[in-house]
Design a protein around this motif. Structure first.
Motif, PDB file in Angstrom:
ATOM      1  N   THR A   9     -33.909  25.530 -24.231  1.00 30.86           N
ATOM      2  CA  THR A   9     -34.303  26.890 -23.870  1.00 30.86           C
ATOM      3  C   THR A   9     -33.124  27.589 -23.212  1.00 30.86           C
ATOM      4  OG1 THR A   9     -36.595  26.196 -23.500  1.00 30.86           O
ATOM      5  CG2 THR A   9     -35.938  28.306 -22.585  1.00 30.86           C
ATOM      6  N   TYR A  10     -32.798  28.755 -23.712  1.00 31.39           N
ATOM      7  CA  TYR A  10     -31.716  29.529 -23.105  1.00 31.39           C
ATOM      8  C   TYR A  10     -32.082  31.009 -23.162  1.00 31.39           C
ATOM      9  CZ  TYR A  10     -30.480  29.820 -28.084  1.00 31.39           C
ATOM     10  OH  TYR A  10     -30.525  29.994 -29.453  1.00 31.39           O
ATOM     11  N   GLY A  11     -31.670  31.740 -22.140  1.00 30.33           N
ATOM     12  CA  GLY A  11     -32.021  33.153 -22.093  1.00 30.33           C
ATOM     13  C   GLY A  11     -31.471  33.826 -20.865  1.00 30.33           C
ATOM     14  N   VAL A  12     -32.120  34.915 -20.478  1.00 34.40           N
ATOM     15  CA  VAL A  12     -31.629  35.724 -19.371  1.00 34.40           C
ATOM     16  C   VAL A  12     -32.814  36.175 -18.528  1.00 34.40           C
ATOM     17  CG1 VAL A  12     -31.753  37.863 -20.716  1.00 34.40           C
ATOM     18  CG2 VAL A  12     -30.187  37.723 -18.756  1.00 34.40           C
ATOM     19  N   GLU A  13     -32.579  36.317 -17.227  1.00 32.32           N
ATOM     20  CA  GLU A  13     -33.592  36.825 -16.307  1.00 32.32           C
ATOM     21  C   GLU A  13     -33.006  37.986 -15.517  1.00 32.32           C
ATOM     22  OE1 GLU A  13     -36.658  34.608 -13.575  1.00 32.32           O
ATOM     23  OE2 GLU A  13     -34.788  34.819 -12.438  1.00 32.32           O
ATOM     24  N   LEU A  14     -33.759  39.068 -15.422  1.00 31.72           N
ATOM     25  CA  LEU A  14     -33.345  40.249 -14.672  1.00 31.72           C
ATOM     26  C   LEU A  14     -34.401  40.552 -13.614  1.00 31.72           C
ATOM     27  CD1 LEU A  14     -32.225  42.558 -17.631  1.00 31.72           C
ATOM     28  CD2 LEU A  14     -30.763  41.130 -16.186  1.00 31.72           C
ATOM     29  N   VAL A  15     -33.946  40.800 -12.392  1.00 32.78           N
ATOM     30  CA  VAL A  15     -34.847  41.118 -11.290  1.00 32.78           C
ATOM     31  C   VAL A  15     -34.415  42.440 -10.678  1.00 32.78           C
ATOM     32  CG1 VAL A  15     -35.788  40.385  -9.076  1.00 32.78           C
ATOM     33  CG2 VAL A  15     -35.215  38.671 -10.807  1.00 32.78           C
ATOM     34  N   GLY A  16     -35.364  43.341 -10.522  1.00 29.22           N
ATOM     35  CA  GLY A  16     -35.060  44.633  -9.923  1.00 29.22           C
ATOM     36  C   GLY A  16     -36.062  44.990  -8.847  1.00 29.22           C
ATOM     37  N   LYS A  17     -35.565  45.522  -7.746  1.00 33.22           N
ATOM     38  CA  LYS A  17     -36.437  45.957  -6.659  1.00 33.22           C
ATOM     39  C   LYS A  17     -36.046  47.361  -6.244  1.00 33.22           C
ATOM     40  CE  LYS A  17     -38.237  44.623  -2.125  1.00 33.22           C
ATOM     41  NZ  LYS A  17     -38.232  43.612  -1.038  1.00 33.22           N
ATOM     42  N   THR A  18     -37.051  48.183  -6.006  1.00 36.19           N
ATOM     43  CA  THR A  18     -36.770  49.563  -5.637  1.00 36.19           C
ATOM     44  C   THR A  18     -37.750  50.043  -4.574  1.00 36.19           C
ATOM     45  OG1 THR A  18     -36.514  51.822  -6.486  1.00 36.19           O
ATOM     46  CG2 THR A  18     -38.249  50.493  -7.469  1.00 36.19           C
ATOM     47  N   ASP A  19     -37.276  50.913  -3.691  1.00 39.53           N
ATOM     48  CA  ASP A  19     -38.130  51.584  -2.711  1.00 39.53           C
ATOM     49  C   ASP A  19     -38.506  52.942  -3.290  1.00 39.53           C
ATOM     50  OD1 ASP A  19     -38.041  49.531  -0.787  1.00 39.53           O
ATOM     51  OD2 ASP A  19     -36.076  50.237  -0.100  1.00 39.53           O
ATOM     52  N   ILE A  20     -39.728  53.048  -3.806  1.00 40.80           N
ATOM     53  CA  ILE A  20     -40.174  54.291  -4.423  1.00 40.80           C
ATOM     54  C   ILE A  20     -40.311  55.380  -3.366  1.00 40.80           C
ATOM     55  CG2 ILE A  20     -42.007  55.348  -5.808  1.00 40.80           C
ATOM     56  CD1 ILE A  20     -42.592  52.520  -6.895  1.00 40.80           C
ATOM     57  N   THR A  21     -40.895  55.029  -2.234  1.00 38.19           N
ATOM     58  CA  THR A  21     -40.946  55.902  -1.061  1.00 38.19           C
ATOM     59  C   THR A  21     -40.720  55.012   0.163  1.00 38.19           C
ATOM     60  OG1 THR A  21     -43.318  55.626  -0.649  1.00 38.19           O
ATOM     61  CG2 THR A  21     -42.681  57.344  -2.233  1.00 38.19           C
ATOM     62  N   LYS A  22     -40.814  55.594   1.354  1.00 39.55           N
ATOM     63  CA  LYS A  22     -40.653  54.808   2.575  1.00 39.55           C
ATOM     64  C   LYS A  22     -41.788  53.798   2.741  1.00 39.55           C
ATOM     65  CE  LYS A  22     -38.060  58.255   5.223  1.00 39.55           C
ATOM     66  NZ  LYS A  22     -38.039  59.098   6.448  1.00 39.55           N
ATOM     67  N   TRP A  23     -42.920  54.070   2.129  1.00 36.84           N
ATOM     68  CA  TRP A  23     -44.096  53.205   2.307  1.00 36.84           C
ATOM     69  C   TRP A  23     -44.477  52.426   1.045  1.00 36.84           C
ATOM     70  CZ3 TRP A  23     -47.803  54.801  -1.118  1.00 36.84           C
ATOM     71  CH2 TRP A  23     -47.731  56.120  -1.564  1.00 36.84           C
ATOM     72  N   TRP A  24     -43.702  52.604  -0.025  1.00 40.14           N
ATOM     73  CA  TRP A  24     -44.070  51.972  -1.295  1.00 40.14           C
ATOM     74  C   TRP A  24     -42.835  51.361  -1.935  1.00 40.14           C
ATOM     75  CZ3 TRP A  24     -46.080  55.104  -6.134  1.00 40.14           C
ATOM     76  CH2 TRP A  24     -46.474  54.194  -7.132  1.00 40.14           C
ATOM     77  N   ASN A  25     -42.895  50.057  -2.203  1.00 40.85           N
ATOM     78  CA  ASN A  25     -41.799  49.389  -2.908  1.00 40.85           C
ATOM     79  C   ASN A  25     -42.356  48.547  -4.053  1.00 40.85           C
ATOM     80  OD1 ASN A  25     -42.010  46.367  -2.061  1.00 40.85           O
ATOM     81  ND2 ASN A  25     -42.169  47.487  -0.117  1.00 40.85           N
ATOM     82  N   ALA A  26     -41.505  48.287  -5.011  1.00 42.26           N
ATOM     83  CA  ALA A  26     -41.936  47.542  -6.204  1.00 42.26           C
ATOM     84  C   ALA A  26     -40.820  46.618  -6.661  1.00 42.26           C
ATOM     85  CB  ALA A  26     -42.329  48.499  -7.326  1.00 42.26           C
ATOM     86  N   THR A  27     -41.212  45.469  -7.207  1.00 41.98           N
ATOM     87  CA  THR A  27     -40.280  44.488  -7.750  1.00 41.98           C
ATOM     88  C   THR A  27     -40.722  44.113  -9.163  1.00 41.98           C
ATOM     89  OG1 THR A  27     -39.875  43.574  -5.539  1.00 41.98           O
ATOM     90  CG2 THR A  27     -39.236  42.216  -7.430  1.00 41.98           C
ATOM     91  N   ALA A  28     -39.772  44.048 -10.073  1.00 46.10           N
ATOM     92  CA  ALA A  28     -40.076  43.668 -11.452  1.00 46.10           C
ATOM     93  C   ALA A  28     -39.123  42.555 -11.889  1.00 46.10           C
ATOM     94  CB  ALA A  28     -39.948  44.868 -12.386  1.00 46.10           C
ATOM     95  N   THR A  29     -39.639  41.608 -12.640  1.00 46.90           N
ATOM     96  CA  THR A  29     -38.858  40.493 -13.168  1.00 46.90           C
ATOM     97  C   THR A  29     -39.036  40.430 -14.679  1.00 46.90           C
ATOM     98  OG1 THR A  29     -39.236  39.242 -11.129  1.00 46.90           O
ATOM     99  CG2 THR A  29     -38.422  38.017 -13.028  1.00 46.90           C
ATOM    100  N   PHE A  30     -37.907  40.378 -15.397  1.00 47.09           N
ATOM    101  CA  PHE A  30     -37.936  40.304 -16.856  1.00 47.09           C
ATOM    102  C   PHE A  30     -37.252  39.011 -17.294  1.00 47.09           C
ATOM    103  CE2 PHE A  30     -37.793  44.725 -15.556  1.00 47.09           C
ATOM    104  CZ  PHE A  30     -38.790  45.321 -16.308  1.00 47.09           C
ATOM    105  N   ASN A  31     -37.925  38.254 -18.144  1.00 42.99           N
ATOM    106  CA  ASN A  31     -37.351  37.040 -18.722  1.00 42.99           C
ATOM    107  C   ASN A  31     -37.359  37.162 -20.244  1.00 42.99           C
ATOM    108  OD1 ASN A  31     -36.998  34.831 -16.525  1.00 42.99           O
ATOM    109  ND2 ASN A  31     -38.963  35.774 -16.049  1.00 42.99           N
ATOM    110  N   PHE A  32     -36.239  36.829 -20.857  1.00 43.73           N
ATOM    111  CA  PHE A  32     -36.169  36.814 -22.317  1.00 43.73           C
ATOM    112  C   PHE A  32     -35.371  35.579 -22.720  1.00 43.73           C
ATOM    113  CE2 PHE A  32     -34.420  38.135 -26.478  1.00 43.73           C
ATOM    114  CZ  PHE A  32     -35.623  38.399 -27.120  1.00 43.73           C
ATOM    115  N   PHE A  33     -35.939  34.757 -23.597  1.00 43.43           N
ATOM    116  CA  PHE A  33     -35.298  33.483 -23.911  1.00 43.43           C
ATOM    117  C   PHE A  33     -35.644  33.045 -25.335  1.00 43.43           C
ATOM    118  CE2 PHE A  33     -39.287  32.818 -21.630  1.00 43.43           C
ATOM    119  CZ  PHE A  33     -39.999  32.018 -22.519  1.00 43.43           C
ATOM    120  N   ARG A  34     -34.935  32.040 -25.803  1.00 47.10           N
ATOM    121  CA  ARG A  34     -35.223  31.411 -27.082  1.00 47.10           C
ATOM    122  C   ARG A  34     -35.444  29.919 -26.847  1.00 47.10           C
ATOM    123  NH1 ARG A  34     -35.095  32.859 -32.283  1.00 47.10           N
ATOM    124  NH2 ARG A  34     -34.785  31.282 -33.894  1.00 47.10           N
TER     125      ARG A  34
END
Length: 199
Positions: free
Chosen positions: A32-57
């Motif tokens: 199994t080989y692939g890539v993982e991307l993780v992103g975190k953002t502060d949408i506002t002072k009271w709201w934040n979100a994190t997303a993780t993307f995995n793509f592999f073969r």
């Protein structure tokens, strides 16, 4: 990731006697080989979100048993975690995941998805909180698999009770700093587990 002697479930069918059997065998290897991307953002002072993307073969090599047990394809997953800190010490957390098909020796595991939600309220100056959560709110989480060989094709679904509600009350005793380094490390580890999810 390279793994030797992987245990897989193999299904065989005797059409003359209408009997199917399941055995567990050690296939040669998986890659199994692939890539993982993780992103975190502060949408506002009271709201934040994190997303993780995995793509592999993934490549399954079961040629030590038969050339029929060689299979490969692309796979992946998407996970998200949303935290909203609302007025009056309320917190809402929404998390979810979606997984693409995953190859196995005789077929693939079908896509699956799930969304969880939680609400927490702090009081008594942060010493106590009450939380309400529901897992798999749309009741979509299930294990579905498609397998095939030279003389059969089979599809199966296994559904557990995944939509579950829980209510909890927590009270902190003592005067220690609730954000000591050790607790911060534990919290960070728990956050990582929530971001990664699972079936």
């Amino acid at each position: 990731r390279y793994t030797n002697d992987v245990i897989f479930r193999l299904i065989s069918v005797n059409n003359q006697e209408n009997i199917s059997s399941v055995t567990f065998v050690n296939l040669a290897k998986t890659q199994t080989y692939g890539v993982e991307l993780v992103g975190k953002t502060d949408i506002t002072k009271w709201w934040n979100a994190t997303a993780t993307f995995n793509f592999f073969r993934t490549r399954v090599d079961g040629t030590n048993f038969s050339s029929r047990y060689a299979n490969e394809d692309f796979g992946g997953s998407v996970r998200f975690l949303s935290n909203m800190n609302l007025p009056k010490a309320f917190n809402i957390q929404l998390s979810g995941s979606y997984s693409l098909p995953t190859v196995i020796a005789q077929g693939y595991i079908k896509p699956f998805t799930s969304v969880d939600i939680g609400l927490k309220k702090d009081f008594l100056k942060g010493k106590a909180n009450i939380s309400l959560g529901v897992t798999d709110i749309f009741n979509t989480m299930q294990f579905a698999i498609k397998t095939a060989d030279t003389n059969f094709e089979q599809q199966g679904i296994r559904k557990r009770e995944t939509r579950v509600g829980n209510l909890a009350f927590t009270y902190r005793f003592g005067q220690g700093d609730k954000d000591t380094p050790r607790k911060k490390a534990t919290k960070a580890n728990n956050d990582f587990k929530q971001e990664e999810g699972g079936f």
